[in-house]
Design a protein around this motif. Structure first.
Motif, PDB file in Angstrom:
ATOM      1  N   GLN A 179       0.880  -1.316  -0.079  1.00  0.00           N
ATOM      2  CA  GLN A 179      -0.061   0.123  -0.050  1.00  0.00           C
ATOM      3  C   GLN A 179       0.776   1.552   0.102  1.00  0.00           C
ATOM      4  O   GLN A 179       0.605   2.270  -0.717  1.00  0.00           O
ATOM      5  N   ILE A 180       2.032   1.338   0.794  1.00  0.00           N
ATOM      6  CA  ILE A 180       2.622   2.552   0.932  1.00  0.00           C
ATOM      7  C   ILE A 180       3.407   2.616  -0.564  1.00  0.00           C
ATOM      8  O   ILE A 180       3.744   3.633  -1.048  1.00  0.00           O
ATOM      9  N   VAL A 181       3.968   1.509  -0.973  1.00  0.00           N
ATOM     10  CA  VAL A 181       4.786   1.504  -2.326  1.00  0.00           C
ATOM     11  C   VAL A 181       3.864   2.108  -3.593  1.00  0.00           C
ATOM     12  O   VAL A 181       4.094   2.985  -4.200  1.00  0.00           O
ATOM     13  N   HIS A 182       2.516   1.379  -3.715  1.00  0.00           N
ATOM     14  CA  HIS A 182       1.400   1.925  -4.564  1.00  0.00           C
ATOM     15  C   HIS A 182       1.048   3.210  -4.337  1.00  0.00           C
ATOM     16  O   HIS A 182       1.151   4.289  -5.429  1.00  0.00           O
ATOM     17  N   ASP A 183       0.935   3.785  -3.208  1.00  0.00           N
ATOM     18  CA  ASP A 183       0.501   5.222  -2.840  1.00  0.00           C
ATOM     19  C   ASP A 183       1.797   6.064  -3.309  1.00  0.00           C
ATOM     20  O   ASP A 183       1.476   7.320  -3.814  1.00  0.00           O
ATOM     21  N   ALA A 184       3.022   5.668  -2.897  1.00  0.00           N
ATOM     22  CA  ALA A 184       4.156   6.674  -3.178  1.00  0.00           C
ATOM     23  C   ALA A 184       4.448   6.674  -4.782  1.00  0.00           C
ATOM     24  O   ALA A 184       4.625   7.919  -5.105  1.00  0.00           O
TER      25      ALA A 184
END
Length: 324
Positions: A179-184
């Motif tokens: 989720q963090i990678v996708h959002d970034a």
């Protein structure tokens, strides 16, 4: 308006101060504010036989090349290549002071030089890395991503023993990380629908359970659940073929299960221009992707490419946030 970026030299006995001096010779699309020891930087400048003009925050610059500095004096001036445990607290202070300035909105991003973990711990400060330090200060989950001009590699686990990796791969950890990678990738890199390749843990991604079952029990079900939310995820893929050039062209980033699964490929492909980006912080943080290189300190031979790439990357990320 140009971003204002904190620039941290890092370990005073290593090559970080020299790299900062070399950065001071360049023109940047950001205003750099050094957080560190002025005398250590002047010593590095003398060793390199390069000019260095510094002015403290609030002072009038003496020249156009002058860089602003928040002077954080070290208790002792370390010799080239010889870290001093007595400087541990001030190295950490420079990181936390700059991080807080970013959290408060007084600075727009943070660029960090290499820190010597052993010297910090020898100084009585438990320290496993700057990413974790800044995450603890900001009170958020973060993901370490290394990037160069060829590939972006995020890590599910970082600096833990190899025998602990399998136990650290949980559905919750995988969900949070992706989720963090996708959002970034979407918000900071401007990729509307990012495609993330996820590596398996075992050889051949487990070979349908014959070489390990983490893919069947944990990774595949978690990816399936996240795909239902709209994420574009590929895998789990065998790590030995995922980095083939024709495959990389179809990904925006690769998620590796552990440190040495993904980073050797990244560093081999373009080490000089690789940077370390902390995803999930409330501000952009980019670091060099190399160590303190104590053996090179004072010789004038250290390559500043990674620091220059880090400044450029942090500038771009900060601008995107400023205009969002």
């Amino acid at each position: 308006m140009q971003p204002r970026l904190a620039l941290i030299p890092g370990e005073p006995a290593g090559i970080g101060p020299e790299l900062v001096v070399r950065a001071a010779q360049q023109d940047w699309d950001a205003d750099l504010v050094i957080h560190g020891d002025a005398e250590t930087l002047h010593r590095a400048a003398r060793a390199l036989q390069l000019p260095l003009a510094l002015h403290r925050t609030g002072e009038t610059p003496a020249s156009l090349r002058s860089l602003e500095i928040v002077d954080i004096p070290h208790p002792c001036i370390a010799g080239f290549g010889t870290p001093e445990a007595a400087n541990a607290a001030t190295v950490i202070q420079s990181l936390l002071q700059a991080g807080q300035a970013c959290i408060d909105g007084r600075l727009d991003g943070l660029v960090t030089g290499p820190v010597h973990k052993a010297a910090i711990n020898a100084g009585g400060i438990a320290y496993t890395g700057t990413t974790g330090l800044l995450a603890g200060q900001a009170g958020c989950d973060v993901v370490m991503m290394l990037a160069n001009r060829i590939v972006r590699v995020a890590l599910l686990t970082t600096h833990i023993p190899l025998r602990a990796v399998a136990d650290a791969i949980t559905p919750d950890a995988l969900r949070k990380t992706l989720q963090i990678v996708h959002d970034a990738l979407r918000d900071d890199f401007g990729i509307a629908e990012p495609i993330i390749a996820v590596l398996g843990l075992n050889p051949h991604a487990g070979e349908a359970g014959h070489l390990g079952d983490e893919e069947l029990r944990i990774i595949e079900p978690t990816l399936d659940a996240l795909r239902e939310t709209g994420m574009r995820l590929i895998g789990p893929l065998p790590a030995d073929t995922a980095f083939l050039p024709e495959k990389l062209r179809g990904f925006d980033a690769v998620l590796a299960m552990y440190h040495d699964q993904g980073l050797p490929v990244l560093k081999y492909s373009d080490f000089a221009n690789a940077v370390n980006i902390s995803l999930g912080l409330p501000y952009p943080r980019v670091a060099v992707d190399h160590g303190t290189a104590l053996e090179l300190a004072g010789t004038g031979t250290a390559d500043p490419s990674s620091l220059f790439a880090a400044i450029q990357a942090c500038t771009q990320l900060a601008r995107r946030r400023m205009t969002a």
